[in-house]
Design a protein around this motif. Structure first.
Motif, mmCIF file in Angstrom:
data_model
loop_
_atom_site.group_PDB
_atom_site.id
_atom_site.type_symbol
_atom_site.label_atom_id
_atom_site.label_comp_id
_atom_site.label_asym_id
_atom_site.label_seq_id
_atom_site.Cartn_x
_atom_site.Cartn_y
_atom_site.Cartn_z
ATOM 1 N N CYS A 361 0.544 -1.241 -0.275
ATOM 2 C CA CYS A 361 0.169 0.012 -0.449
ATOM 3 C C CYS A 361 0.823 1.190 -0.179
ATOM 4 C CB CYS A 361 -0.760 -0.378 1.173
ATOM 5 S SG CYS A 361 -2.165 -1.344 1.108
ATOM 6 N N LEU A 364 1.407 3.624 3.459
ATOM 7 C CA LEU A 364 -0.364 3.980 3.770
ATOM 8 C C LEU A 364 -0.605 3.015 5.237
ATOM 9 C CD1 LEU A 364 -2.163 4.939 1.079
ATOM 10 C CD2 LEU A 364 -0.185 6.175 2.244
ATOM 11 N N ARG A 387 0.048 7.860 7.135
ATOM 12 C CA ARG A 387 1.051 8.019 6.498
ATOM 13 C C ARG A 387 2.363 8.399 6.866
ATOM 14 N NH1 ARG A 387 1.088 11.004 1.722
ATOM 15 N NH2 ARG A 387 0.114 13.584 1.993
ATOM 16 N N THR A 388 3.285 8.398 6.309
ATOM 17 C CA THR A 388 4.528 9.101 6.653
ATOM 18 C C THR A 388 4.320 10.101 5.238
ATOM 19 O OG1 THR A 388 6.159 7.151 5.777
ATOM 20 C CG2 THR A 388 5.430 6.918 7.630
ATOM 21 N N SER A 391 5.678 8.426 1.592
ATOM 22 C CA SER A 391 4.237 7.208 1.962
ATOM 23 C C SER A 391 3.754 8.214 0.134
ATOM 24 C CB SER A 391 3.615 7.165 2.691
ATOM 25 O OG SER A 391 2.025 8.297 3.038
ATOM 26 N N LEU A 393 0.343 8.134 -1.671
ATOM 27 C CA LEU A 393 -0.286 8.534 -1.666
ATOM 28 C C LEU A 393 -1.458 8.646 -2.864
ATOM 29 C CD1 LEU A 393 -2.936 8.765 0.143
ATOM 30 C CD2 LEU A 393 -2.809 11.078 0.338
ATOM 31 N N ASN A 397 -3.485 2.953 -3.873
ATOM 32 C CA ASN A 397 -3.114 2.560 -2.724
ATOM 33 C C ASN A 397 -3.724 2.721 -1.123
ATOM 34 O OD1 ASN A 397 0.021 1.804 -3.798
ATOM 35 N ND2 ASN A 397 0.669 3.834 -3.144
ATOM 36 N N ALA A 401 -4.816 0.170 1.011
ATOM 37 C CA ALA A 401 -4.963 -0.060 2.725
ATOM 38 C C ALA A 401 -6.333 -0.255 3.431
ATOM 39 C CB ALA A 401 -3.875 1.259 3.033
ATOM 40 N N TYR A 511 2.448 -4.603 5.753
ATOM 41 C CA TYR A 511 1.646 -4.112 6.040
ATOM 42 C C TYR A 511 0.888 -4.499 7.643
ATOM 43 C CZ TYR A 511 -2.753 -1.193 6.468
ATOM 44 O OH TYR A 511 -4.486 -0.816 6.672
#
Length: 529
Positions: A361, A364, A387-388, A391, A393, A397, A401, A511
């Motif tokens: 993902c 995410l 999310r970092t 990541s 987006l 994804n 997620a 994940y």
């Protein structure tokens, strides 16, 4: 219109299954071979009142009549027949919870559903007392908690039942439940398919000092295996179901069942070493065992098939509700830009978008916790999307997620069964989550690292399974339930199997590692919001 089908409907060569799920009451009419002739439904939603998840009983009767009414209209529109009778009726509903009544059939307290996690002390004490896991959502845990809290209504209890048991009672006058539903009330002895007498005695002894005017066996309903006579539709029951007065009384009724049991039937998973996953508002996986578990695990329910065989169940309070909520947001956006698309079209587009997602993902992370989750130690829910900064987006994804989140807690529970060396020959999945072919099915196969099959009836879910149990009541002809399913219902069923993709298995594993590591964020959200 097919004259032969119309004749079968008019002459009652049919079966009707109705299931009261968490967000939808669904009715399915089938022929005697399980082929769907018509469906109907009515939406409803639980309420969070005084920090308790509940439904008012008025909503039960309104929703039941609405679901049946929509089915009857569909039958007339599609087949040209007014629905005056059916061959057999079966009622199913979400399991567990707390429904208690006094001697004059007055409801004593509001319906406390399975979503509530307020019975921790009682569940722990009963698990130790029985040497058998009693989850918080079980009826007996709610009863024990009410006794321990000295709630004033307890001494007036004359009858305790489930939601399916309540509806069946009002339709037939019989206070009975099927074995599967009963096994979410109080532990079942698989040798007798009745409530465990030794544990009944221990319960009464535990609360002997309370001076209660009843024993627990006296307030529990009668337990009936699949195929047994559970009464007939009364005149008043027919009017509850069909206020128009068209439906005639006298129809045979199958033992009412819980959604766990109808899920087993809907996926032909009633023999040892078979399993199924049901995804709705909650999500659970059940494995019919060929031997007892070695130990007691608070994460694993032991319930029973409609015939009484023991089943290990991993039950998660939170299933597809958050996915549904996000689909609603996207549908609202579509309308805002002038696109007149159906909800089904939105779901299909979102699910198909996940095919382009990265295996993990893209960094995410989502939690679908609208309610508390015993498996991860959370008393309340707070849906989160995390999310970092690095990541990726995008729609693919994001939606993967969200679907992975549906399977996250389930995967943690299934690890316990793998460690128990529980044997599993086949896993079938059902529920609306699996309607978009191959998407959620493939992701579940990755999450469980197990081949997953989906039958063409998967989207009909438990209401269809309950219709099959109703048909079994009148057409079983002395066969076992498993024989009936194999030879009559699933003999020509189209089933699609997907093996786990190693790339997706690795992606889900990554994940799940993030999911587990970030659980303190979830706990902080519950504590501070």
């Amino acid at each position: 219109m097919n004259p032969a089908t119309a004749h079968r409907i008019a002459s009652g060569q049919t079966a009707l299954g109705i299931e009261l799920g968490s967000t939808r009451i669904k009715a399915v009419l089938t022929d005697r071979q399980g082929h769907v002739l018509a469906t109907g439904g009515s939406d409803w939603e639980n309420e969070f009142v005084d920090r308790i998840w509940t439904y008012p009983l008025e909503a039960v009767w309104q929703g039941l009549a609405a679901a049946y009414g929509s089915l009857a209209r569909r039958v007339e529109a599609d087949h040209g027949v007014r629905l005056e009778t059916v061959g057999a009726i079966g009622i199913s509903a979400m399991m567990h919870g707390y429904l208690v009544f006094d001697a004059v059939e007055t409801q004593l307290v509001g319906f406390r559903t399975w979503r509530n996690s307020m019975t921790e002390d009682a569940a722990r004490q009963l698990t130790e007392l029985f040497d058998f896991n009693v989850p918080q959502r079980w009826c007996v845990a709610h009863l024990a908690q009410a006794i321990m809290a000295k709630e004033p209504h307890v001494s007036r209890i004359a009858h305790m039942t489930t939601l399916a048991g309540l509806v069946h009672w009002k339709l037939t006058g019989r206070k009975v439940v099927g074995v599967g539903d009963a096994s979410g009330m109080f532990p079942i002895d698989p040798k007798t398919t009745q409530f465990d007498t030794a544990m009944l005695g221990r319960f009464d002894h535990l609360f002997a000092a309370e001076g209660l005017p009843w024993s627990v066996a006296e307030i529990l309903p009668e337990v009936l295996p699949a195929g047994h006579d559970a009464g007939t539709l009364t005149e008043s029951g027919a009017r509850l179901l069909d206020p128009s007065g068209t439906l005639r009384p006298g129809i045979p009724c199958a033992p009412p069942e819980g959604d766990g049991a109808t899920g087993m039937v809907a996926t032909n998973s009633v023999l040892p070493r078979t399993g199924n996953t049901s995804a709705g508002t909650s999500i659970f996986t059940m494995v019919v065992m060929d031997r007892p578990l070695r130990g007691v695990h608070e994460e694993i329910d032991v319930i029973n098939t409609p015939s009484g065989d023991p089943v290990a169940m991993v039950h998660c309070n939170n299933g597809a509700s958050e996915v549904n909520a996000w689909a609603g947001v996207f549908a609202e956006f579509a309308r805002a830009i002038g696109s007149d698309v159906s909800t089904d079209t939105v779901f299909e587009a979102l699910f198909n978008a996940t095919r382009a997602a990265e295996p993990d993902c893209g960094g995410l992370l989502a939690y679908n916790y609208l309610a508390g989750e015993v498996l991860t130690g959370l008393s309340e829910g707070r849906p989160l999307f995390l999310r970092t900064p690095d990541s990726h987006l995008d729609l693919a994804n994001f939606m993967r997620a969200q679907i992975y989140a549906v399977f996250g807690t389930l995967a943690l529970g299934m690890k316990i069964l793998r460690d128990e060396d529980t044997d599993l020959d086949s896993m079938l999945a059902h529920g609306g989550l699996f309607r978009t072919k191959g998407v959620a099915q493939g992701l579940l196969a990755a999450a469980l690292n197990t081949p997953v099959a989906v039958a063409e009836t998967a989207g009909e879910g438990g209401a269809w399974g309950m219709a099959v149990l109703a048909a079994f009541l009148v057409d079983g002809d002395g066969r076992s339930l498993s024989e009936y399913l194999d030879r009559v219902i699933f003999a020509d069923a189209a089933v699609t199997r997907i093996d786990p993709d190693p790339v997706l298995v690795a992606g889900f594993s990554s994940y799940l590692a993030r999911y587990t590591e970030a659980l303190p964020v979830m706990r902080a959200a519950v504590a501070h919001s």
